[in-house]
Design an enzyme around this catalytic site. Structure first.
Site, short mmCIF file in Angstrom:
data_model
loop_
_atom_site.label_atom_id
_atom_site.label_comp_id
_atom_site.label_asym_id
_atom_site.label_seq_id
_atom_site.Cartn_x
_atom_site.Cartn_y
_atom_site.Cartn_z
N HIS A 1 18.66 19.43 96.19
CA HIS A 1 19.57 18.71 95.60
C HIS A 1 20.66 17.94 96.20
O HIS A 1 21.38 17.04 95.82
CB HIS A 1 20.21 19.02 94.27
CG HIS A 1 21.16 20.15 94.69
ND1 HIS A 1 21.32 21.66 94.82
CD2 HIS A 1 22.58 19.91 94.72
CE1 HIS A 1 22.36 22.06 95.06
NE2 HIS A 1 23.40 21.08 95.04
N SER B 1 26.93 23.61 98.67
CA SER B 1 25.36 23.57 98.61
C SER B 1 24.83 23.67 99.82
O SER B 1 24.94 22.48 100.51
CB SER B 1 25.00 22.61 97.53
OG SER B 1 25.35 23.17 96.18
N ASP C 1 14.60 24.69 95.20
CA ASP C 1 15.81 23.81 95.65
C ASP C 1 16.04 23.85 97.15
O ASP C 1 17.35 24.38 97.62
CB ASP C 1 17.13 24.08 94.74
CG ASP C 1 18.29 23.41 95.00
OD1 ASP C 1 18.01 22.05 95.40
OD2 ASP C 1 19.35 23.73 94.56
#
Length: 235
Positions: A61, A162, A92
């Protein structure tokens, strides 16, 4: 009465034994930080780490679509271009090629050896603050969320973290920082590194593979129990 008898001295017990091989946060930072990167794609900021000299692993993402270049910042001050190579939207995860990086890949560790309370370190770019080093602790290994088992860890996770590496006490990558738990302070989830075997080689000895399969079976049972409870509550 005769002379007093003295018991032989007790053997010395090393207090270092439980933490044998465990590095300090500073040592882990010095070891791992040079092998991390910060990603920019449009308005998105993310983190990642090298698994080969010019290949990095991160979250799906935070990357640009294949064919669209993104900006990669390295700890030594260099700014290079990155290109998405492979994607797994369900997990992801993504790999990014960074030509010219010539980085030292991080060693991958055994996530199945983690226990609640174990120290962790993760490196990322929270709110664009590149190469920030964080400390945390294992909260739970194999926390079920949407059928996937995550490492739940206690630490402050923010946008930009992330894709960064979750490191055990030996500075080995055991997970990819993936999300924070909403409406909660200091709770994050990292995808265990064995899931990345779909994109990169992840070495595992038979004992570790057996423990990993046991963890996956427990996650599946937890998911089934949650689904059953949901059906009962909505029927």
């Amino acid at each position: 009465a005769g002379p007093p008898e003295f018991l032989p001295p007790l053997p010395r017990v090393s207090r270092e034994a439980p933490t044998e091989g465990v590095l300090s946060t500073q040592e882990i930072s010095q070891l791992a930080s040079p092998s991390t990167l910060s990603l920019r794609c449009g308005g998105k900021t993310g983190s990642g780490f090298f698994v080969d000299k010019e290949l990095a692993l991160t979250n799906e993402h935070v990357v640009c679509p294949p064919g669209k270049a993104m900006t990669v910042l390295l700890p030594d001050g260099r700014q290079l271009l990155g290109e998405t190579i492979e994607l797994d939207a369900d997990l992801d995860l993504a790999t990014v090629r960074v030509v010219g990086a010539n980085a030292t890949p991080l060693k991958l560790g055994d996530v199945t050896l983690l226990r609640p309370g174990d120290p962790l370190v993760f490196i990322g770019s929270p709110k664009g603050l590149d190469f920030t080093v964080h400390e945390g602790k294992v909260g739970f290994v194999g926390r079920q969320y949407l059928g996937t088992g995550y490492v739940q860890f206690n630490a402050s996770v923010n946008p930009g973290n992330s894709g960064g590496p979750l490191l055990n006490g030996r500075g080995e990558v055991v997970g990819v920082v993936s999300m924070k738990i909403e409406n909660a302070d200091g709770l994050g989830l990292a995808l265990p590194i064995p899931y990345a075997s779909k994109l990169i080689p992840v070495p595992a000895v038979p004992e570790a593979e057996g423990r990993w399969q046991e963890l996956l079976a427990r996650v599946a049972r937890d998911e089934e129990r949650e689904l059953r409870q949901f059906r009962e509550e909505t029927s």
